[in-house]
Design a protein around this motif. Structure first.
Motif, PDB file in Angstrom:
ATOM      1  N   TRP A   3      92.513  39.828 139.597  1.00 58.26           N
ATOM      2  CA  TRP A   3      92.130  40.895 140.041  1.00 58.26           C
ATOM      3  C   TRP A   3      90.647  41.302 140.764  1.00 58.26           C
ATOM      4  O   TRP A   3      90.934  41.345 141.003  1.00 58.26           O
ATOM      5  CB  TRP A   3      92.268  41.273 138.379  1.00 58.26           C
ATOM      6  CG  TRP A   3      90.968  43.002 138.396  1.00 58.26           C
ATOM      7  CD1 TRP A   3      89.505  42.940 137.917  1.00 58.26           C
ATOM      8  CD2 TRP A   3      92.116  44.157 138.834  1.00 58.26           C
ATOM      9  NE1 TRP A   3      89.910  44.384 138.556  1.00 58.26           N
ATOM     10  CE2 TRP A   3      90.566  44.622 138.315  1.00 58.26           C
ATOM     11  CE3 TRP A   3      93.034  44.585 139.568  1.00 58.26           C
ATOM     12  CZ2 TRP A   3      90.490  46.443 138.526  1.00 58.26           C
ATOM     13  CZ3 TRP A   3      93.185  45.769 139.597  1.00 58.26           C
ATOM     14  CH2 TRP A   3      92.025  46.177 139.095  1.00 58.26           C
ATOM     15  N   SER A   4      89.756  39.478 140.374  1.00 56.86           N
ATOM     16  CA  SER A   4      88.499  39.335 140.978  1.00 56.86           C
ATOM     17  C   SER A   4      88.721  38.913 141.341  1.00 56.86           C
ATOM     18  O   SER A   4      87.446  39.686 142.367  1.00 56.86           O
ATOM     19  CB  SER A   4      87.661  38.324 139.523  1.00 56.86           C
ATOM     20  OG  SER A   4      88.318  37.470 139.648  1.00 56.86           O
ATOM     21  N   ASP A   5      89.399  38.831 142.325  1.00 54.06           N
ATOM     22  CA  ASP A   5      90.158  38.103 143.727  1.00 54.06           C
ATOM     23  C   ASP A   5      89.503  39.758 144.408  1.00 54.06           C
ATOM     24  O   ASP A   5      89.057  39.383 145.971  1.00 54.06           O
ATOM     25  CB  ASP A   5      90.626  36.788 144.140  1.00 54.06           C
ATOM     26  CG  ASP A   5      89.955  35.599 143.890  1.00 54.06           C
ATOM     27  OD1 ASP A   5      89.456  35.400 144.009  1.00 54.06           O
ATOM     28  OD2 ASP A   5      91.506  34.788 143.633  1.00 54.06           O
ATOM     29  N   ALA A   6      91.097  40.751 144.062  1.00 56.18           N
ATOM     30  CA  ALA A   6      91.314  41.607 144.665  1.00 56.18           C
ATOM     31  C   ALA A   6      90.249  42.208 144.869  1.00 56.18           C
ATOM     32  O   ALA A   6      89.834  42.875 145.617  1.00 56.18           O
ATOM     33  CB  ALA A   6      93.063  41.938 143.928  1.00 56.18           C
ATOM     34  N   ARG A   7      89.368  42.669 144.086  1.00 55.95           N
ATOM     35  CA  ARG A   7      87.925  43.136 144.088  1.00 55.95           C
ATOM     36  C   ARG A   7      86.926  42.802 144.683  1.00 55.95           C
ATOM     37  O   ARG A   7      86.348  43.507 145.596  1.00 55.95           O
ATOM     38  CB  ARG A   7      87.359  43.688 142.870  1.00 55.95           C
ATOM     39  CG  ARG A   7      86.497  43.984 142.051  1.00 55.95           C
ATOM     40  CD  ARG A   7      86.969  45.464 142.360  1.00 55.95           C
ATOM     41  NE  ARG A   7      85.793  46.688 141.512  1.00 55.95           N
ATOM     42  CZ  ARG A   7      86.025  48.192 142.247  1.00 55.95           C
ATOM     43  NH1 ARG A   7      87.850  48.498 141.998  1.00 55.95           N
ATOM     44  NH2 ARG A   7      85.475  48.894 141.551  1.00 55.95           N
ATOM     45  N   GLY A   8      87.090  41.691 144.969  1.00 56.69           N
ATOM     46  CA  GLY A   8      85.852  40.621 145.714  1.00 56.69           C
ATOM     47  C   GLY A   8      86.462  41.346 147.480  1.00 56.69           C
ATOM     48  O   GLY A   8      85.283  41.760 148.366  1.00 56.69           O
ATOM     49  N   ALA A   9      87.490  41.149 147.449  1.00 55.78           N
ATOM     50  CA  ALA A   9      88.069  41.543 149.176  1.00 55.78           C
ATOM     51  C   ALA A   9      87.686  42.919 149.872  1.00 55.78           C
ATOM     52  O   ALA A   9      87.975  43.575 150.546  1.00 55.78           O
ATOM     53  CB  ALA A   9      89.947  40.606 148.595  1.00 55.78           C
ATOM     54  N   VAL A  10      88.346  43.852 148.465  1.00 53.50           N
ATOM     55  CA  VAL A  10      88.300  45.144 148.500  1.00 53.50           C
ATOM     56  C   VAL A  10      86.299  45.547 149.074  1.00 53.50           C
ATOM     57  O   VAL A  10      86.101  46.186 149.885  1.00 53.50           O
ATOM     58  CB  VAL A  10      88.144  45.971 147.356  1.00 53.50           C
ATOM     59  CG1 VAL A  10      88.168  47.219 147.262  1.00 53.50           C
ATOM     60  CG2 VAL A  10      90.186  46.098 147.031  1.00 53.50           C
ATOM     61  N   ASP A  11      85.647  44.675 147.790  1.00 54.84           N
ATOM     62  CA  ASP A  11      83.585  45.107 148.362  1.00 54.84           C
ATOM     63  C   ASP A  11      83.806  44.639 149.758  1.00 54.84           C
ATOM     64  O   ASP A  11      82.649  45.235 150.739  1.00 54.84           O
ATOM     65  CB  ASP A  11      83.284  44.418 147.199  1.00 54.84           C
ATOM     66  CG  ASP A  11      83.864  44.689 145.918  1.00 54.84           C
ATOM     67  OD1 ASP A  11      83.853  46.391 145.579  1.00 54.84           O
ATOM     68  OD2 ASP A  11      83.144  44.159 144.438  1.00 54.84           O
ATOM     69  N   ASP A  12      84.432  43.626 150.047  1.00 53.47           N
ATOM     70  CA  ASP A  12      83.768  42.863 150.616  1.00 53.47           C
ATOM     71  C   ASP A  12      84.628  43.731 152.543  1.00 53.47           C
ATOM     72  O   ASP A  12      83.898  44.193 153.246  1.00 53.47           O
ATOM     73  CB  ASP A  12      84.579  41.483 151.443  1.00 53.47           C
ATOM     74  CG  ASP A  12      83.901  40.242 150.682  1.00 53.47           C
ATOM     75  OD1 ASP A  12      82.920  40.360 150.374  1.00 53.47           O
ATOM     76  OD2 ASP A  12      84.056  39.224 150.528  1.00 53.47           O
ATOM     77  N   LEU A  13      85.808  44.466 152.320  1.00 54.19           N
ATOM     78  CA  LEU A  13      85.947  45.482 153.637  1.00 54.19           C
ATOM     79  C   LEU A  13      85.333  46.310 153.356  1.00 54.19           C
ATOM     80  O   LEU A  13      85.481  47.095 154.031  1.00 54.19           O
ATOM     81  CB  LEU A  13      87.368  45.643 153.013  1.00 54.19           C
ATOM     82  CG  LEU A  13      88.129  46.176 153.790  1.00 54.19           C
ATOM     83  CD1 LEU A  13      88.632  45.703 155.340  1.00 54.19           C
ATOM     84  CD2 LEU A  13      89.574  47.149 153.185  1.00 54.19           C
TER      85      LEU A  13
END
Length: 150
Positions: free
Chosen positions: A39-49
């Motif tokens: 979840w934290s990795d996915a959230r970080g990817a969305v924030d980076d995008l």
């Protein structure tokens, strides 16, 4: 309920090994921590995008365009791409996109036809004016108005 000696899972608490509960609990904890990491990795990817696309800035500069883009993405992701409505909209879009080309072609054909008409009319009027007696034939008809020449 029938209890079979030596069979696991038959409802007899004494038949379970003592280390099984501890292993199961560790496995649940491990799955939970892996889910949190995912979840934290996915959230970080969305924030980076979001930062790379500058979504907040785009929304502030052009809110209606971003709403239209969100509606389009939602329509596609919602399965609306292969529906009869989409087919009708695409046909209408192609027709509207082709309209300027068809208009230009029709205007070009009309202009060519008009030029040909004028050239043919000019040739006919010059041939009529060269015929002997053409003026006397017009003069002999008294009281008849002569059609205007263009």
């Amino acid at each position: 309920m029938t209890n079979y000696p030596g069979a696991s899972g038959n409802g007899n608490p004494s038949s379970r090994p003592s280390g099984t509960d501890a292993g199961f609990g560790q496995r649940v904890d491990q799955i939970g921590s892996e889910a949190q990491q995912l979840w934290s990795d996915a959230r970080g990817a969305v924030d980076d995008l979001g930062q790379s696309l500058d979504l907040r800035g785009r929304v502030e500069r052009n809110p209606y365009g971003m709403i239209a883009a969100a509606l389009g993405v939602g329509y596609v992701l919602g399965g609306g791409l292969f529906t009869p409505l989409t087919a009708r909209m695409l046909r209408l879009g192609v027709r509207l996109a082709a309209l300027p080309f068809v208009k230009d072609e029709l205007l070009g054909m009309a202009e060519t036809a008009f030029q040909g008409y004028q050239a043919g009319r000019g040739a006919v009027s010059s041939a009529v004016s060269r015929e002997p007696g053409a003026a006397s034939a017009d003069a002999s008809v008294a009281g008849t108005p002569r059609p205007p020449s263009y």
